[in-house]
Design an enzyme around this catalytic site. Sequence first.
Site, mmCIF file in Angstrom:
data_model
loop_
_atom_site.group_PDB
_atom_site.id
_atom_site.type_symbol
_atom_site.label_atom_id
_atom_site.label_comp_id
_atom_site.label_asym_id
_atom_site.label_seq_id
_atom_site.Cartn_x
_atom_site.Cartn_y
_atom_site.Cartn_z
ATOM 1 N N SER A 9 -15.478 -18.757 37.463
ATOM 2 C CA SER A 9 -15.551 -20.208 37.248
ATOM 3 C C SER A 9 -14.823 -20.930 38.378
ATOM 4 O O SER A 9 -13.624 -20.727 38.582
ATOM 5 C CB SER A 9 -14.890 -20.572 35.920
ATOM 6 O OG SER A 9 -14.589 -21.961 35.918
ATOM 7 N N HIS B 13 -20.031 -19.544 38.372
ATOM 8 C CA HIS B 13 -20.004 -20.343 37.132
ATOM 9 C C HIS B 13 -19.490 -21.735 37.474
ATOM 10 O O HIS B 13 -18.339 -21.904 37.903
ATOM 11 C CB HIS B 13 -19.098 -19.664 36.095
ATOM 12 C CG HIS B 13 -19.146 -20.291 34.739
ATOM 13 N ND1 HIS B 13 -20.149 -20.037 33.829
ATOM 14 C CD2 HIS B 13 -18.313 -21.186 34.158
ATOM 15 C CE1 HIS B 13 -19.914 -20.721 32.713
ATOM 16 N NE2 HIS B 13 -18.807 -21.440 32.885
ATOM 17 N N ASP C 81 -18.593 -25.315 36.089
ATOM 18 C CA ASP C 81 -18.285 -26.064 34.859
ATOM 19 C C ASP C 81 -18.454 -27.555 35.089
ATOM 20 O O ASP C 81 -17.680 -28.166 35.830
ATOM 21 C CB ASP C 81 -16.837 -25.763 34.415
ATOM 22 C CG ASP C 81 -16.717 -24.382 33.802
ATOM 23 O OD1 ASP C 81 -15.834 -23.617 34.213
ATOM 24 O OD2 ASP C 81 -17.553 -24.065 32.919
ATOM 25 N N MET D 39 -18.321 -31.209 33.559
ATOM 26 C CA MET D 39 -17.680 -31.880 32.423
ATOM 27 C C MET D 39 -17.781 -33.393 32.607
ATOM 28 O O MET D 39 -17.617 -33.905 33.726
ATOM 29 C CB MET D 39 -16.201 -31.470 32.333
ATOM 30 C CG MET D 39 -16.024 -29.966 32.173
ATOM 31 S SD MET D 39 -14.277 -29.544 32.082
ATOM 32 C CE MET D 39 -14.394 -27.761 31.992
ATOM 33 N N HIS E 201 -22.797 -24.551 33.649
ATOM 34 C CA HIS E 201 -22.384 -24.745 32.250
ATOM 35 C C HIS E 201 -22.221 -26.242 32.013
ATOM 36 O O HIS E 201 -21.228 -26.833 32.458
ATOM 37 C CB HIS E 201 -21.077 -23.975 32.025
ATOM 38 C CG HIS E 201 -20.532 -24.115 30.648
ATOM 39 N ND1 HIS E 201 -19.257 -23.702 30.314
ATOM 40 C CD2 HIS E 201 -21.066 -24.625 29.500
ATOM 41 C CE1 HIS E 201 -19.036 -23.935 29.038
ATOM 42 N NE2 HIS E 201 -20.117 -24.505 28.518
ATOM 43 N N MET F 46 -21.186 -29.155 30.083
ATOM 44 C CA MET F 46 -20.390 -29.659 28.970
ATOM 45 C C MET F 46 -20.480 -31.182 29.024
ATOM 46 O O MET F 46 -19.499 -31.897 29.319
ATOM 47 C CB MET F 46 -18.929 -29.173 29.085
ATOM 48 C CG MET F 46 -18.806 -27.686 28.798
ATOM 49 S SD MET F 46 -17.276 -26.954 29.391
ATOM 50 C CE MET F 46 -17.759 -26.615 31.082
ATOM 51 N N MET G 131 -17.999 -19.337 23.850
ATOM 52 C CA MET G 131 -16.729 -19.915 24.308
ATOM 53 C C MET G 131 -15.582 -19.227 23.572
ATOM 54 O O MET G 131 -15.543 -19.213 22.338
ATOM 55 C CB MET G 131 -16.703 -21.413 24.038
ATOM 56 C CG MET G 131 -17.718 -22.227 24.842
ATOM 57 S SD MET G 131 -17.616 -21.936 26.603
ATOM 58 C CE MET G 131 -15.972 -22.572 26.948
ATOM 59 N N GLY H 216 -13.081 -27.441 28.174
ATOM 60 C CA GLY H 216 -12.475 -28.608 28.826
ATOM 61 C C GLY H 216 -11.526 -28.227 29.937
ATOM 62 O O GLY H 216 -11.394 -28.944 30.931
ATOM 63 N N PHE H 217 -10.877 -27.059 29.798
ATOM 64 C CA PHE H 217 -9.864 -26.733 30.803
ATOM 65 C C PHE H 217 -9.816 -25.229 31.076
ATOM 66 O O PHE H 217 -10.078 -24.424 30.168
ATOM 67 C CB PHE H 217 -8.471 -27.213 30.326
ATOM 68 C CG PHE H 217 -8.415 -28.690 30.125
ATOM 69 C CD1 PHE H 217 -8.690 -29.242 28.881
ATOM 70 C CD2 PHE H 217 -8.170 -29.549 31.203
ATOM 71 C CE1 PHE H 217 -8.691 -30.620 28.694
ATOM 72 C CE2 PHE H 217 -8.160 -30.937 31.022
ATOM 73 C CZ PHE H 217 -8.430 -31.469 29.762
ATOM 74 N N GLY H 218 -9.446 -24.867 32.286
ATOM 75 C CA GLY H 218 -9.181 -23.464 32.596
ATOM 76 C C GLY H 218 -7.763 -23.124 32.157
ATOM 77 O O GLY H 218 -6.991 -23.998 31.759
ATOM 78 N N ASP I 193 -16.666 -16.792 27.802
ATOM 79 C CA ASP I 193 -16.108 -17.772 28.728
ATOM 80 C C ASP I 193 -14.836 -18.408 28.180
ATOM 81 O O ASP I 193 -14.872 -19.140 27.191
ATOM 82 C CB ASP I 193 -17.186 -18.855 28.937
ATOM 83 C CG ASP I 193 -16.767 -19.932 29.885
ATOM 84 O OD1 ASP I 193 -17.544 -20.895 30.054
ATOM 85 O OD2 ASP I 193 -15.666 -19.837 30.459
ATOM 86 N N GLY I 194 -13.715 -18.066 28.831
ATOM 87 C CA GLY I 194 -12.479 -18.744 28.446
ATOM 88 C C GLY I 194 -11.350 -17.774 28.185
ATOM 89 O O GLY I 194 -11.397 -17.012 27.222
ATOM 90 N N GLY I 195 -10.352 -17.786 29.056
ATOM 91 C CA GLY I 195 -9.165 -16.942 28.840
ATOM 92 C C GLY I 195 -9.404 -15.471 29.066
ATOM 93 O O GLY I 195 -8.617 -14.628 28.640
HETATM 94 C C1 DX5 Z 1 -13.689 -24.161 30.020
HETATM 95 C C2 DX5 Z 1 -14.738 -23.596 30.970
HETATM 96 C C3 DX5 Z 1 -14.431 -22.188 31.371
HETATM 97 C C4 DX5 Z 1 -13.101 -22.073 32.087
HETATM 98 C C5 DX5 Z 1 -12.741 -20.633 32.302
HETATM 99 O O1 DX5 Z 1 -14.192 -25.326 29.421
HETATM 100 O O2 DX5 Z 1 -16.008 -23.598 30.368
HETATM 101 O O3 DX5 Z 1 -15.480 -21.705 32.223
HETATM 102 O O4 DX5 Z 1 -13.174 -22.724 33.333
HETATM 103 O O5 DX5 Z 1 -11.508 -20.631 32.942
HETATM 104 P P1 DX5 Z 1 -10.367 -19.569 32.553
HETATM 105 O O6 DX5 Z 1 -10.945 -18.236 32.922
HETATM 106 O O7 DX5 Z 1 -9.206 -19.974 33.396
HETATM 107 O O8 DX5 Z 1 -10.138 -19.714 31.084
HETATM 108 ZN ZN ZN Z 2 -17.618 -22.554 31.517
#
Ligand code: DX5
Ligand code: ZN
Length: 219
Positions: A9, A34, A36, A38, A67, A69, A138, A143-145, A176-178
């Site tokens: 991402s 990827h 993102d 938003m 992606h 959002m 998800m 919303g955030f990394g 996707d996420g964490g």
């Molecule tokens: C969150 C995004 C994810 C995020 C993943 O809304 O959709 O793609 O950027 O980032 P990490 O791997 O840092 O959780």
């Molecule tokens: Zn994403």
Amino acid sequence: MKKIQISPSILSADFSQLAKEIKKLEEGGADMIHVDVMDGHFVPNLTIGPPVIKSLKKHSSLPFDVHLMISPVHKYIEDFSEAGADIITIHPEATDDMNNSISKIKGLNKKVGVSLNPETKVEVILQHLDKIDLVLIMSVNPGFGGQKFMPEVLTKVRDLKKLKIEKKLDFDIEIDGGINFENSKQAIEAGANILVSGTTIFKSNDGDIKKNIELLRSK
Ligand code: DX5
Ligand code: ZN
């Protein structure tokens, strides 16, 4: 068994060097990028839109895993297709006619993905599974990394894996996420075949992207 693919991402990349960053991802062995998107409405953050994707497209031969959002999403599908998205993933809550949005994306010869937030049930998309190329699970609230992985969503990954076998379908399961070196193995074992990662790929091991991609894939 599908090959495990890594979709880094760019939300965690240096936005002042995005062309260089996606080149590093490609050289580091990423399978796709990827992106993102938003809108500050569907999620409480604002990132990039079609003009940035269009300019980045020239700097990579990798597929752009976009992606969205954003809500409402339907009226923007064509713009992202023209900008160079190869996979267009939308959230069911962001369209008032899922069939129409799926047909729109397929009509543009793009792969169609549907994304489930942690609280969104698989039942919401059951009727669409035979028409889509990818389900994006998800494992954080979007919303955030840099957020913490929510292991409870792995139940949905397992359920989708079972549905694929029962219904003889072949859609990809992307998570996707964490995602990090500690949880990627359990995500793969649950049935995910595409791992999205931002923070772990860009920040771990002094930002050694190639090493981080290899470590994630090798679990
Ligand atoms: C969150 C995004 C994810 C995020 C993943 O809304 O959709 O793609 O950027 O980032 P990490 O791997 O840092 O959780
Ligand atoms: Zn994403």
